[in-house]
Scaffold this motif. Structure first.
Motif, PDB file in Angstrom:
ATOM      1  N   ARG A  22      69.730  42.066 -33.277  1.00 15.59           N
ATOM      2  CA  ARG A  22      70.936  42.863 -33.491  1.00 15.59           C
ATOM      3  C   ARG A  22      71.730  42.976 -32.190  1.00 15.59           C
ATOM      4  O   ARG A  22      72.959  42.940 -32.202  1.00 15.59           O
ATOM      5  CB  ARG A  22      70.569  44.241 -34.023  1.00 15.59           C
ATOM      6  CG  ARG A  22      71.798  45.048 -34.432  1.00 15.59           C
ATOM      7  CD  ARG A  22      71.435  46.380 -35.041  1.00 15.59           C
ATOM      8  NE  ARG A  22      70.774  46.171 -36.325  1.00 15.59           N
ATOM      9  CZ  ARG A  22      69.791  46.915 -36.812  1.00 15.59           C
ATOM     10  NH1 ARG A  22      69.357  47.950 -36.122  1.00 15.59           N
ATOM     11  NH2 ARG A  22      69.246  46.650 -37.968  1.00 15.59           N
ATOM     12  N   SER A  23      71.019  43.111 -31.070  1.00 13.81           N
ATOM     13  CA  SER A  23      71.717  43.229 -29.786  1.00 13.81           C
ATOM     14  C   SER A  23      72.474  41.946 -29.421  1.00 13.81           C
ATOM     15  O   SER A  23      73.335  41.959 -28.555  1.00 13.81           O
ATOM     16  CB  SER A  23      70.734  43.604 -28.670  1.00 13.81           C
ATOM     17  OG  SER A  23      69.912  42.508 -28.327  1.00 13.81           O
ATOM     18  N   HIS A  24      72.137  40.846 -30.102  1.00 18.78           N
ATOM     19  CA  HIS A  24      72.830  39.573 -29.888  1.00 18.78           C
ATOM     20  C   HIS A  24      73.724  39.208 -31.077  1.00 18.78           C
ATOM     21  O   HIS A  24      74.210  38.084 -31.170  1.00 18.78           O
ATOM     22  CB  HIS A  24      71.821  38.462 -29.621  1.00 18.78           C
ATOM     23  CG  HIS A  24      71.216  38.536 -28.265  1.00 18.78           C
ATOM     24  ND1 HIS A  24      70.146  39.350 -27.957  1.00 18.78           N
ATOM     25  CD2 HIS A  24      71.559  37.920 -27.099  1.00 18.78           C
ATOM     26  CE1 HIS A  24      69.839  39.210 -26.682  1.00 18.78           C
ATOM     27  NE2 HIS A  24      70.685  38.362 -26.141  1.00 18.78           N
ATOM     28  N   GLY A  25      73.901  40.152 -32.002  1.00 17.47           N
ATOM     29  CA  GLY A  25      74.837  39.954 -33.098  1.00 17.47           C
ATOM     30  C   GLY A  25      74.335  39.123 -34.268  1.00 17.47           C
ATOM     31  O   GLY A  25      75.149  38.625 -35.051  1.00 17.47           O
ATOM     32  N   SER A  27      70.904  38.464 -37.296  1.00 21.02           N
ATOM     33  CA  SER A  27      69.790  39.052 -38.040  1.00 21.02           C
ATOM     34  C   SER A  27      68.570  38.138 -37.917  1.00 21.02           C
ATOM     35  O   SER A  27      68.701  36.971 -37.516  1.00 21.02           O
ATOM     36  CB  SER A  27      70.172  39.191 -39.512  1.00 21.02           C
ATOM     37  OG  SER A  27      70.342  37.900 -40.090  1.00 21.02           O
ATOM     38  N   ARG A  67      78.372  33.212 -41.886  1.00 21.17           N
ATOM     39  CA  ARG A  67      78.454  34.167 -40.768  1.00 21.17           C
ATOM     40  C   ARG A  67      78.176  33.480 -39.427  1.00 21.17           C
ATOM     41  O   ARG A  67      78.826  33.770 -38.427  1.00 21.17           O
ATOM     42  CB  ARG A  67      77.471  35.307 -40.979  1.00 21.17           C
ATOM     43  CG  ARG A  67      77.911  36.250 -42.067  1.00 21.17           C
ATOM     44  CD  ARG A  67      76.943  37.387 -42.226  1.00 21.17           C
ATOM     45  NE  ARG A  67      77.363  38.267 -43.311  1.00 21.17           N
ATOM     46  CZ  ARG A  67      76.592  39.143 -43.887  1.00 21.17           C
ATOM     47  NH1 ARG A  67      75.332  39.281 -43.496  1.00 21.17           N
ATOM     48  NH2 ARG A  67      77.038  39.893 -44.861  1.00 21.17           N
ATOM     49  N   ALA A  71      80.783  32.932 -36.215  1.00 18.39           N
ATOM     50  CA  ALA A  71      80.407  33.285 -34.837  1.00 18.39           C
ATOM     51  C   ALA A  71      80.365  32.053 -33.935  1.00 18.39           C
ATOM     52  O   ALA A  71      80.018  32.156 -32.760  1.00 18.39           O
ATOM     53  CB  ALA A  71      79.047  33.988 -34.836  1.00 18.39           C
TER      54      ALA A  71
END
Length: 139
Positions: A22-25, A27, A67, A71
């Motif tokens: 999550r900290s890297h965007g 899942s 997604r 990104a």
């Protein structure tokens, strides 16, 4: 009781990874896709090929790839042989993200299971495979 312990253990062990990813965007399933693509040839894989290699079943690989593409971590490319086939490839940005995650992922593995001995880890793996349906882990 065993089933409950497996489910609770999964939740505890995954918590570190969920927070890290999550900290890297991304899942955990998206991370799995990126790892699969890194391990594939440079030509990429179709979505069905990715789905077959996933650690856990997810209902919509296409949505996850969408997604990742937004990104700029993967790109879709048509093949020259059959333009109906769309392959998913890892981008340089995707490779960079995986490289940045390699050590933190290993650290999370060590934090999760580093207190177990090698024989305990081997036995745990054997029991999990057996629980899934046999020595190959396929029911």
């Amino acid at each position: 009781e065993a089933q409950l312990n497996i489910m609770r253990t999964h939740g505890v062990l995954m918590a570190r990874f969920v927070k890290l990813f999550r900290s890297h965007g991304i899942s955990p399933p998206q991370y799995n896709i990126l790892r699969i693509l890194r391990g594939a040839s440079g030509e990429g894989l179709p979505c069905l090929g990715i789905a077959q290699r996933m650690v856990t079943r997810v209902p919509d690989i296409t949505r996850l790839v969408d997604r990742l593409e937004r990104a700029r971590l993967v790109q879709r490319c048509r093949t020259r042989v059959d333009r109906r086939v769309c392959l998913v490839r890892l981008t340089e940005r995707g490779r960079g993200l995986l490289a940045a995650l390699d050590e933190p992922v290993q650290a999370a593995h060590r934090e999760n299971l580093g207190h177990l001995t090698r024989p305990e880890l081997v036995r745990l793996s054997q029991l999990m495979q057996k629980a899934r349906g046999g020595p190959t882990g396929r029911p």
